[in-house]
Design an enzyme around this catalytic site. Structure first.
Site, PDB file in Angstrom:
ATOM      1  N   TRP A  71       0.831  -1.215   0.000  1.00 58.53           N
ATOM      2  CA  TRP A  71       0.000   0.000   0.000  1.00 58.53           C
ATOM      3  C   TRP A  71       0.856   1.251   0.000  1.00 58.53           C
ATOM      4  CZ3 TRP A  71      -4.170  -1.558  -1.873  1.00 58.53           C
ATOM      5  CH2 TRP A  71      -4.664  -2.824  -1.539  1.00 58.53           C
TER       6      TRP A  71
ATOM      7  N   ASP B 287      -2.241   6.222   6.271  1.00 56.35           N
ATOM      8  CA  ASP B 287      -3.279   5.281   5.845  1.00 56.35           C
ATOM      9  C   ASP B 287      -3.466   4.310   7.016  1.00 56.35           C
ATOM     10  OD1 ASP B 287      -4.704   3.114   4.883  1.00 56.35           O
ATOM     11  OD2 ASP B 287      -3.482   2.837   3.080  1.00 56.35           O
TER      12      ASP B 287
ATOM     13  N   LYS C 269     -12.278  -2.996   7.260  1.00 57.26           N
ATOM     14  CA  LYS C 269     -11.651  -3.945   8.181  1.00 57.26           C
ATOM     15  C   LYS C 269     -12.339  -3.909   9.548  1.00 57.26           C
ATOM     16  CE  LYS C 269      -8.221  -4.278   5.114  1.00 57.26           C
ATOM     17  NZ  LYS C 269      -8.198  -3.705   3.782  1.00 57.26           N
TER      18      LYS C 269
HETATM   19  C1  LIG Z   1      -3.651  -0.402   4.486  1.00 56.99           C
HETATM   20  C2  LIG Z   1      -4.523  -0.453   3.273  1.00 56.99           C
HETATM   21  N1  LIG Z   1      -4.600   0.615   2.476  1.00 56.99           N
HETATM   22  C3  LIG Z   1      -5.377   0.624   1.394  1.00 56.99           C
HETATM   23  C4  LIG Z   1      -6.137  -0.461   1.056  1.00 56.99           C
HETATM   24  C5  LIG Z   1      -6.974  -0.384  -0.176  1.00 56.99           C
HETATM   25  O1  LIG Z   1      -8.300  -0.287   0.145  1.00 56.99           O
HETATM   26  P1  LIG Z   1      -9.384  -0.222  -1.022  1.00 56.99           P
HETATM   27  O2  LIG Z   1      -9.358  -1.569  -1.661  1.00 56.99           O
HETATM   28  O3  LIG Z   1     -10.643   0.083  -0.318  1.00 56.99           O
HETATM   29  O4  LIG Z   1      -8.925   0.850  -1.953  1.00 56.99           O
HETATM   30  C6  LIG Z   1      -6.110  -1.600   1.841  1.00 56.99           C
HETATM   31  C7  LIG Z   1      -6.912  -2.788   1.490  1.00 56.99           C
HETATM   32  O5  LIG Z   1      -6.751  -3.866   1.936  1.00 56.99           O
HETATM   33  C8  LIG Z   1      -5.270  -1.601   2.973  1.00 56.99           C
HETATM   34  O6  LIG Z   1      -5.195  -2.675   3.766  1.00 56.99           O
END
Ligand SMILES: Cc1ncc(COP(=O)(O)O)c(C=O)c1O
Length: 263
Positions: free
Chosen positions: A4, A74, A98
């Site tokens: 991420w 994030d 989550k």
């Molecule tokens: C830490 C983190 N950031 C971003 C995301 C991406 O989320 P989304 O699929 O809702 O864009 C996730 C998804 O698992 C994540 O765990």
């Protein structure tokens, strides 16, 4: 610190200059880099972290020393798992899927002085924080059902005793699993102990075939989603707020049985 952060870095490069000031890529993201004295460019607008790394199972236990720069985090996979001092951040954001509710809702906690009209030229109106803030998050049609479920979860967390209680609950759950992993002769946690996540616990046997067998037998026994992310393999137990202690106890019981049968 993982997928991420890498994606955020790549995306940021489309809009400005992004500099990677720390990385744990050298050891497959199994630790959080020392962020006490980073080489942060003087003119940086912000410092970004992915606070809990969902796929690799690491968590920042100490926030980076940003040397006065705004911290953007994030928190998708650790939001509401423990108390947070929001004053330490400029922006806290995360998907709710989550710990909070169904996919499709994003929570953003933004320091007042960052909610301005001073945005990059070409920024879509609805992606401006000021647009959302001025409209009470109702500028466009919001995902009402998802927000309704989030409200239910907020009430549930309060009933559980709030974030202090969530933290204690999550620490207790994670300890059961990590304690077992630390003494197991078959399974091994992949993260250095000091940076271990309370939410995501990756582990391996060291033998890809045996990992596969474990996942298959675990699935048959009713333990779902234990397969590690497709990019890393092995196993990963995600033990978010909603997972009860009994769920982790049952998993450890099952792992012990598997260990005895496959020693
Ligand atoms: C830490 C983190 N950031 C971003 C995301 C991406 O989320 P989304 O699929 O809702 O864009 C996730 C998804 O698992 C994540 O765990």
């Amino acid at each position: 610190t993982g997928q991420w952060a890498k994606k955020a870095y790549q995306e940021a490069q489309k809009y400005g200059e992004a500099v990677a000031v720390a990385s744990s890529a050298d050891k497959t993201f199994s630790y959080i880099p020392d962020c006490s004295d980073l080489d942060i460019p003087e003119d940086a607008d912000y410092v970004y972290i992915c606070e809990n790394n969902t796929i690799y199972g690491t968590k920042y236990k100490t926030l980076p020393n940003t040397k006065g720069h705004t911290l953007v985090a994030d928190v998708s996979s650790c939001f509401l798992s423990e108390p947070v001092d929001v004053t330490k951040y400029g922006v806290i954001y995360g998907g709710v899927q989550k710990n909070v509710g169904p996919a499709g809702v994003v929570i953003a906690i933004i320091r007042e002085d960052l909610i301005t009209d001073d945005v990059l030229e070409g920024t879509p109106t609805m992606l401006k924080w000021k647009t959302q803030a001025d409209a009470g998050s109702l500028y466009n049609t919001p995902p009402c059902y998802g927000i309704y479920i989030c409200g239910k979860v907020f009430k549930w967390i309060k009933k559980m005793g709030g974030l202090e209680a969530m933290k204690a609950h999550n620490e207790k759950k994670a300890k059961i699993l990590y304690d077992y992993l630390d003494q197991s002769k078959l399974f091994k946690g992949t993260v250095v102990p000091e940076d271990r996540s309370l939410m995501n616990v990756p582990f391996v046997t060291g033998d890809a075939e045996l990992d596969k067998k474990f996942v298959a037998e675990a699935t048959a026994a009713g333990f779902v989603n234990l397969k590690g992310h497709r990019t890393v393999g092995g196993m990963r137990a995600s033990i978010y707020n909603a997972m009860p202690i009994e769920g982790v106890e049952k998993l450890v019981e099952f792992m012990k049985k598997f260990e005895a049968e496959n020693a």
